[in-house]
Design a protein around this motif. Sequence first.
Motif, PDB file in Angstrom:
ATOM      1  N   GLU A 115       0.764  -1.175  -0.036  1.00  0.00           N
ATOM      2  CA  GLU A 115       0.014   0.086   0.011  1.00  0.00           C
ATOM      3  C   GLU A 115       0.744   1.234   0.048  1.00  0.00           C
ATOM      4  OE1 GLU A 115      -2.860   2.475  -0.425  1.00  0.00           O
ATOM      5  OE2 GLU A 115      -3.257   0.316  -0.622  1.00  0.00           O
ATOM      6  N   ILE A 116       1.887   1.251   0.776  1.00  0.00           N
ATOM      7  CA  ILE A 116       2.965   2.417   0.684  1.00  0.00           C
ATOM      8  C   ILE A 116       3.523   2.748  -0.637  1.00  0.00           C
ATOM      9  CG2 ILE A 116       5.114   3.224   1.691  1.00  0.00           C
ATOM     10  CD1 ILE A 116       4.459   1.921   4.327  1.00  0.00           C
ATOM     11  N   GLN A 117       3.988   1.663  -1.364  1.00  0.00           N
ATOM     12  CA  GLN A 117       4.573   1.732  -2.629  1.00  0.00           C
ATOM     13  C   GLN A 117       3.142   2.128  -3.729  1.00  0.00           C
ATOM     14  OE1 GLN A 117       7.559   1.368  -3.431  1.00  0.00           O
ATOM     15  NE2 GLN A 117       7.095   2.151  -5.362  1.00  0.00           N
ATOM     16  N   ALA A 118       2.239   1.666  -3.591  1.00  0.00           N
ATOM     17  CA  ALA A 118       1.111   2.210  -4.423  1.00  0.00           C
ATOM     18  C   ALA A 118       0.661   3.586  -4.196  1.00  0.00           C
ATOM     19  CB  ALA A 118      -0.129   1.191  -4.047  1.00  0.00           C
ATOM     20  N   GLN A 119       0.933   3.881  -2.890  1.00  0.00           N
ATOM     21  CA  GLN A 119       0.702   5.256  -2.604  1.00  0.00           C
ATOM     22  C   GLN A 119       1.831   6.085  -3.229  1.00  0.00           C
ATOM     23  OE1 GLN A 119      -1.860   7.082  -1.678  1.00  0.00           O
ATOM     24  NE2 GLN A 119      -0.866   9.075  -1.756  1.00  0.00           N
ATOM     25  N   LYS A 120       3.049   5.743  -3.159  1.00  0.00           N
ATOM     26  CA  LYS A 120       4.018   6.541  -3.927  1.00  0.00           C
ATOM     27  C   LYS A 120       3.892   6.480  -5.447  1.00  0.00           C
ATOM     28  CE  LYS A 120       7.790   5.737  -0.184  1.00  0.00           C
ATOM     29  NZ  LYS A 120       8.938   5.068   0.309  1.00  0.00           N
ATOM     30  N   ASN A 121       3.443   5.519  -5.793  1.00  0.00           N
ATOM     31  CA  ASN A 121       3.571   5.478  -7.327  1.00  0.00           C
ATOM     32  C   ASN A 121       2.226   6.380  -7.834  1.00  0.00           C
ATOM     33  OD1 ASN A 121       5.222   3.542  -7.669  1.00  0.00           O
ATOM     34  ND2 ASN A 121       4.021   1.650  -7.790  1.00  0.00           N
ATOM     35  N   ARG A 122       1.331   6.439  -6.919  1.00  0.00           N
ATOM     36  CA  ARG A 122       0.157   7.663  -7.381  1.00  0.00           C
ATOM     37  C   ARG A 122       0.497   8.904  -7.469  1.00  0.00           C
ATOM     38  NH1 ARG A 122      -2.858   3.624  -4.854  1.00  0.00           N
ATOM     39  NH2 ARG A 122      -2.779   4.670  -2.621  1.00  0.00           N
ATOM     40  N   GLU A 123       1.302   9.193  -6.253  1.00  0.00           N
ATOM     41  CA  GLU A 123       1.819  10.366  -6.087  1.00  0.00           C
ATOM     42  C   GLU A 123       2.965  10.670  -7.011  1.00  0.00           C
ATOM     43  OE1 GLU A 123       3.704  10.346  -2.175  1.00  0.00           O
ATOM     44  OE2 GLU A 123       1.691  10.370  -1.137  1.00  0.00           O
ATOM     45  N   ALA A 124       3.783   9.886  -7.599  1.00  0.00           N
ATOM     46  CA  ALA A 124       4.657  10.140  -8.673  1.00  0.00           C
ATOM     47  C   ALA A 124       4.040  10.419 -10.027  1.00  0.00           C
ATOM     48  CB  ALA A 124       5.580   8.906  -8.971  1.00  0.00           C
ATOM     49  N   VAL A 125       2.964   9.472 -10.171  1.00  0.00           N
ATOM     50  CA  VAL A 125       1.944  10.029 -11.436  1.00  0.00           C
ATOM     51  C   VAL A 125       1.526  11.215 -11.505  1.00  0.00           C
ATOM     52  CG1 VAL A 125      -0.046   9.099 -12.962  1.00  0.00           C
ATOM     53  CG2 VAL A 125       1.748   7.287 -12.098  1.00  0.00           C
ATOM     54  N   LYS A 126       0.668  11.429 -10.259  1.00  0.00           N
ATOM     55  CA  LYS A 126       0.164  12.898 -10.356  1.00  0.00           C
ATOM     56  C   LYS A 126       1.183  13.813 -10.468  1.00  0.00           C
ATOM     57  CE  LYS A 126      -2.987  14.815  -6.986  1.00  0.00           C
ATOM     58  NZ  LYS A 126      -3.649  14.827  -5.703  1.00  0.00           N
TER      59      LYS A 126
ATOM     60  N   MET B 175       2.080  14.365 -13.941  1.00  0.00           N
ATOM     61  CA  MET B 175       0.714  14.799 -14.913  1.00  0.00           C
ATOM     62  C   MET B 175       0.630  16.201 -14.687  1.00  0.00           C
ATOM     63  SD  MET B 175       0.029  12.369 -16.744  1.00  0.00           S
ATOM     64  CE  MET B 175      -1.387  12.941 -17.508  1.00  0.00           C
ATOM     65  N   LYS B 176       1.229  16.861 -13.980  1.00  0.00           N
ATOM     66  CA  LYS B 176       1.140  18.450 -13.537  1.00  0.00           C
ATOM     67  C   LYS B 176       1.761  18.999 -14.874  1.00  0.00           C
ATOM     68  CE  LYS B 176       0.883  18.616  -8.748  1.00  0.00           C
ATOM     69  NZ  LYS B 176       1.325  19.172  -7.508  1.00  0.00           N
ATOM     70  N   ASN B 177       2.591  18.237 -15.577  1.00  0.00           N
ATOM     71  CA  ASN B 177       3.474  18.903 -16.723  1.00  0.00           C
ATOM     72  C   ASN B 177       2.943  18.309 -17.961  1.00  0.00           C
ATOM     73  OD1 ASN B 177       4.906  20.577 -14.997  1.00  0.00           O
ATOM     74  ND2 ASN B 177       6.554  18.852 -14.635  1.00  0.00           N
ATOM     75  N   LYS B 178       1.674  17.599 -18.073  1.00  0.00           N
ATOM     76  CA  LYS B 178       1.348  17.209 -19.178  1.00  0.00           C
ATOM     77  C   LYS B 178      -0.241  17.199 -19.465  1.00  0.00           C
ATOM     78  CE  LYS B 178       4.949  14.206 -19.179  1.00  0.00           C
ATOM     79  NZ  LYS B 178       6.236  14.754 -19.737  1.00  0.00           N
ATOM     80  N   ASP B 179      -0.474  17.133 -20.642  1.00  0.00           N
ATOM     81  CA  ASP B 179      -1.869  17.250 -21.286  1.00  0.00           C
ATOM     82  C   ASP B 179      -2.075  15.823 -21.607  1.00  0.00           C
ATOM     83  OD1 ASP B 179      -2.503  20.048 -20.757  1.00  0.00           O
ATOM     84  OD2 ASP B 179      -1.687  20.287 -22.809  1.00  0.00           O
ATOM     85  N   ARG B 180      -3.696  15.274 -21.395  1.00  0.00           N
ATOM     86  CA  ARG B 180      -3.927  13.951 -21.746  1.00  0.00           C
ATOM     87  C   ARG B 180      -5.188  14.220 -22.605  1.00  0.00           C
ATOM     88  NH1 ARG B 180      -3.634   8.803 -19.412  1.00  0.00           N
ATOM     89  NH2 ARG B 180      -5.425   7.351 -19.960  1.00  0.00           N
ATOM     90  N   ILE B 181      -5.135  13.212 -23.698  1.00  0.00           N
ATOM     91  CA  ILE B 181      -6.296  13.177 -24.428  1.00  0.00           C
ATOM     92  C   ILE B 181      -6.850  11.552 -24.466  1.00  0.00           C
ATOM     93  CG2 ILE B 181      -5.996  15.364 -25.769  1.00  0.00           C
ATOM     94  CD1 ILE B 181      -5.016  13.482 -28.276  1.00  0.00           C
ATOM     95  N   ASN B 182      -7.893  11.370 -24.870  1.00  0.00           N
ATOM     96  CA  ASN B 182      -8.484  10.136 -24.979  1.00  0.00           C
ATOM     97  C   ASN B 182      -9.192  10.059 -26.261  1.00  0.00           C
ATOM     98  OD1 ASN B 182      -9.158   7.474 -24.413  1.00  0.00           O
ATOM     99  ND2 ASN B 182     -10.637   7.931 -23.041  1.00  0.00           N
ATOM    100  N   ILE B 183      -9.036   9.314 -27.146  1.00  0.00           N
ATOM    101  CA  ILE B 183      -9.675   9.267 -28.346  1.00  0.00           C
ATOM    102  C   ILE B 183     -10.403   7.851 -28.756  1.00  0.00           C
ATOM    103  CG2 ILE B 183      -8.210  11.138 -29.497  1.00  0.00           C
ATOM    104  CD1 ILE B 183      -6.796   8.966 -31.009  1.00  0.00           C
TER     105      ILE B 183
END
Length: 65
Positions: A6-17, A20-28
């Motif tokens: 759970e700690i590792q999962a939380q760290k991964n979520r924080e890293a992704v977040k 993504m602050k510097n990225k735009d995302r689209i879904n097509i």
Amino acid sequence: MNDIKEIQAQKNREAVKKCMKNKDRINIILPLGTIDRINSYGLKTSAFARELILAELDKMDRMKK
């Protein structure tokens, strides 16, 4: 053991977040078979879309000036 996962999962979520602050995302949505066609050329779908979009935007920016 579950606490460590759970700690590792939380760290991964924080890293992704943070990333993504510097990225735009689209879904097509594409016609069925499009991904197979892209992959048949040995290309990855996300990289293919990204390169096409950026190349077209650069071309449009040059025409605009």
